[in-house]
Motif scaffolding. Structure first.
Motif, mmCIF file in Angstrom:
data_model
loop_
_atom_site.group_PDB
_atom_site.id
_atom_site.type_symbol
_atom_site.label_atom_id
_atom_site.label_comp_id
_atom_site.label_asym_id
_atom_site.label_seq_id
_atom_site.Cartn_x
_atom_site.Cartn_y
_atom_site.Cartn_z
ATOM 1 N N VAL A 8 0.851 -1.190 0.000
ATOM 2 C CA VAL A 8 0.000 0.000 0.000
ATOM 3 C C VAL A 8 0.884 1.236 0.000
ATOM 4 N N ARG A 9 0.322 2.358 -0.397
ATOM 5 C CA ARG A 9 1.077 3.609 -0.417
ATOM 6 C C ARG A 9 1.346 4.097 1.010
ATOM 7 N N PRO A 10 2.486 4.680 1.249
ATOM 8 C CA PRO A 10 2.737 5.280 2.564
ATOM 9 C C PRO A 10 1.684 6.351 2.869
ATOM 10 N N ASP A 11 1.173 6.327 4.070
ATOM 11 C CA ASP A 11 0.195 7.335 4.498
ATOM 12 C C ASP A 11 -1.040 7.345 3.585
ATOM 13 N N TRP A 12 -1.479 6.141 3.185
ATOM 14 C CA TRP A 12 -2.605 6.059 2.259
ATOM 15 C C TRP A 12 -3.892 6.624 2.863
ATOM 16 N N GLU A 13 -4.033 6.522 4.186
ATOM 17 C CA GLU A 13 -5.246 7.051 4.806
ATOM 18 C C GLU A 13 -5.394 8.548 4.553
ATOM 19 N N ARG A 14 -4.322 9.301 4.795
ATOM 20 C CA ARG A 14 -4.379 10.743 4.569
ATOM 21 C C ARG A 14 -4.619 11.043 3.093
ATOM 22 N N THR A 15 -4.007 10.266 2.216
ATOM 23 C CA THR A 15 -4.154 10.488 0.782
ATOM 24 C C THR A 15 -5.606 10.372 0.345
ATOM 25 N N ILE A 16 -6.288 9.297 0.752
ATOM 26 C CA ILE A 16 -7.660 9.130 0.272
ATOM 27 C C ILE A 16 -8.619 10.077 0.985
ATOM 28 N N ALA A 122 -30.531 1.723 -9.391
ATOM 29 C CA ALA A 122 -30.848 2.696 -10.433
ATOM 30 C C ALA A 122 -31.335 4.039 -9.911
ATOM 31 N N ASP A 123 -31.597 4.150 -8.609
ATOM 32 C CA ASP A 123 -32.155 5.391 -8.075
ATOM 33 C C ASP A 123 -31.153 6.129 -7.191
ATOM 34 N N THR A 124 -30.533 5.420 -6.254
ATOM 35 C CA THR A 124 -29.624 6.081 -5.309
ATOM 36 C C THR A 124 -28.315 5.296 -5.152
ATOM 37 N N PRO A 125 -27.604 5.006 -6.241
ATOM 38 C CA PRO A 125 -26.362 4.232 -6.096
ATOM 39 C C PRO A 125 -25.253 5.041 -5.426
ATOM 40 N N THR A 126 -24.496 4.365 -4.563
ATOM 41 C CA THR A 126 -23.343 4.992 -3.917
ATOM 42 C C THR A 126 -22.070 4.248 -4.326
ATOM 43 N N SER A 127 -20.986 4.438 -3.598
ATOM 44 C CA SER A 127 -19.623 4.010 -3.958
ATOM 45 C C SER A 127 -19.131 4.741 -5.191
ATOM 46 N N LEU A 128 -19.645 5.940 -5.396
ATOM 47 C CA LEU A 128 -19.307 6.712 -6.587
ATOM 48 C C LEU A 128 -17.927 7.356 -6.480
ATOM 49 N N VAL A 129 -17.614 7.954 -5.343
ATOM 50 C CA VAL A 129 -16.343 8.657 -5.199
ATOM 51 C C VAL A 129 -15.178 7.687 -5.319
ATOM 52 N N GLU A 130 -15.293 6.541 -4.644
ATOM 53 C CA GLU A 130 -14.204 5.579 -4.718
ATOM 54 C C GLU A 130 -14.045 5.008 -6.122
ATOM 55 N N SER A 131 -15.164 4.876 -6.855
ATOM 56 C CA SER A 131 -15.096 4.371 -8.224
ATOM 57 C C SER A 131 -14.518 5.401 -9.184
ATOM 58 N N ALA A 132 -14.987 6.644 -9.073
ATOM 59 C CA ALA A 132 -14.622 7.663 -10.051
ATOM 60 C C ALA A 132 -13.290 8.325 -9.757
ATOM 61 N N VAL A 133 -12.973 8.527 -8.472
ATOM 62 C CA VAL A 133 -11.837 9.378 -8.104
ATOM 63 C C VAL A 133 -10.724 8.602 -7.409
ATOM 64 N N VAL A 134 -11.053 7.961 -6.278
ATOM 65 C CA VAL A 134 -10.007 7.417 -5.414
ATOM 66 C C VAL A 134 -9.217 6.319 -6.113
ATOM 67 N N GLN A 135 -9.909 5.407 -6.799
ATOM 68 C CA GLN A 135 -9.153 4.341 -7.452
ATOM 69 C C GLN A 135 -8.388 4.854 -8.672
ATOM 70 N N TRP A 136 -8.862 5.935 -9.287
ATOM 71 C CA TRP A 136 -8.098 6.516 -10.411
ATOM 72 C C TRP A 136 -6.762 7.078 -9.937
ATOM 73 N N PHE A 137 -6.784 7.829 -8.847
ATOM 74 C CA PHE A 137 -5.524 8.383 -8.341
ATOM 75 C C PHE A 137 -4.619 7.293 -7.781
ATOM 76 N N TRP A 138 -5.215 6.225 -7.236
ATOM 77 C CA TRP A 138 -4.395 5.070 -6.844
ATOM 78 C C TRP A 138 -3.656 4.510 -8.053
ATOM 79 N N LYS A 139 -4.358 4.352 -9.166
ATOM 80 C CA LYS A 139 -3.732 3.861 -10.391
ATOM 81 C C LYS A 139 -2.619 4.789 -10.844
ATOM 82 N N GLU A 140 -2.874 6.096 -10.830
ATOM 83 C CA GLU A 140 -1.871 7.060 -11.271
ATOM 84 C C GLU A 140 -0.630 7.017 -10.385
#
Length: 382
Positions: A8-16, A122-140
């Motif tokens: 895991v990345r150092p200090d991953w908690e602060r990063t996310i 289809a009406d109130t889906p969550t886990s959006l931030v981790e899907s759209a943002v957090v895992q993208w920056f993890w990849k980068e």
């Protein structure tokens, strides 16, 4: 499709947390004390697998819209447990084609067999931030040369421009009763993409919305003419303000639209199987019982986060607690989640507008993915 592990990345908690995912410290811990976000593991896909999943999502979305049209034309609202007073407003919402924003298909997939639809959020889906943002920056940060199935951020911006091309003020609301902070996080992120689409945005809770009996207002007494609400329609129609909310839809639309009640209800699973029996991406599902199935899931029509479910197999029955089920159940063939080193993933495949837009994965050791499952990132590696 391969599950891999790594450092895991150092200090991953602060990063996310800086990227917005602060509630990971407060939700219930998952299997083996895992945090909600776990980057010590990730799933690797080939481009061919992802392209196949995109085709599956496109096909499922088309089939779901056809199912809505069928329910409206045939008047099958009773199968959904929806009170009769709302049947015609839902039908009118569909006939107007009230504009929709996004949704998340939950799929059972092992990289070898066709993906199977478990349910549609289809009406109130969550886990959006981790899907759209957090895992993208993890990849980068960790695999900058790899790719990822993830166009969510750009797709949401473009979709808001389509929904409100003339700009203006958009209110965004969540329930103040949510203790995890997940709903507030999702709505905050949605406000960010809407602002990037050129809209003026105002966040508030559903409890802060006021009414004079004819329209809705925010705390500054500004009229709410467009609302993104992370609050399901099946709850809204039971509220004292429900009739007014439904009546105002043609002129002051709420997103998601009223017709999404026909997609966010698990009655959809049985309707789809009636319309498309034997389809490779569907599981047999019925209203009247398990029929010929010996291994099946009993799902409440309006259940959430794996609550109030019963998994029946010849050798055992597994049940989860919860307060859902009064509205009825659907019986769906059991699709055991694939086993990757003892972990069982559910693929959350996103659609924005009418197009596939990305992937988020949650996994647990059990057969039921509940609110303690961990989110793990993914890559495309060929």
């Amino acid at each position: 499709m391969i599950r891999r592990t790594g450092p895991v990345r150092p200090d991953w908690e602060r990063t996310i947390e800086e990227q917005g995912l602060g509630f990971h410290r407060y939700v219930a811990q998952g299997d083996d004390g895992r945090p909600y976000w776990d980057e010590s593991a990730y799933y690797s896909f080939t481009m061919a697998e992802v392209l196949g999943l995109e085709d599956t999502v496109t096909e499922l979305h088309r089939m779901c819209l056809n199912a809505v049209d069928h329910v409206v034309r045939e008047g099958r609202f009773g199968d959904y447990g929806i009170p009769e007073r709302w049947w015609e407003p839902i039908a009118e919402s569909w006939r107007r084609r009230d504009r929709h924003l996004y949704g998340r298909f939950d799929l059972c997939y092992d990289g070898r067999s066709p993906a199977k639809l478990l349910e549609y959020n289809a009406d109130t889906p969550t886990s959006l931030v981790e899907s759209a943002v957090v895992q993208w920056f993890w990849k980068e940060d960790t695999h900058p040369r790899a790719d990822q199935w993830n166009s969510l951020h750009e797709a949401l911006i473009d979709r808001w421009r389509e929904l409100l091309p003339s700009g203006g003020l958009l209110h965004l609301a969540y329930s103040g009763a949510d203790e995890t902070g997940e709903d507030a996080l999702t709505v905050g992120y949605m406000a960010d993409v809407a602002a990037q689409a050129g809209l003026e945005v105002e966040l508030l809770t559903m409890e802060d919305i006021g009414s004079d009996g004819h329209a809705f207002y925010d705390l500054a007494e500004r009229r709410i003419e467009g609302l993104f609400k992370l609050y399901p329609w099946e709850w809204i129609v039971r509220e004292p303000f429900g009739p007014l909310a439904v009546a105002r839809q043609p002129k002051e639309p709420w997103v998601e639209p009223l017709w999404k009640m026909l997609l966010s209800n698990k009655a959809l699973l049985a309707i789809l199987w009636e319309l498309y029996p034997g389809h490779p991406n569907l599981l047999p599902a019925y209203f009247d019982g398990p029929r010929e199935m010996t291994a099946y899931a009993v799902k409440p029509l309006l259940g959430r986060e794996g609550a109030s479910m019963r998994l029946v197999q010849p050798h055992e029955v597994v049940e989860t607690p919860g307060g859902y089920g009064a509205e009825g159940h659907v019986f769906q063939q059991l699709c055991p989640l694939p086993d990757f080193d003892g972990w069982r993933p559910v693929l959350g495949a996103w659609v924005v507008g009418d197009e596939p837009a990305g992937l988020g994965i949650r996994e647990t050791r059990g057969l039921i993915t509940g609110d303690t499952a961990s989110f793990v990132p993914h890559l495309i590696e060929d």
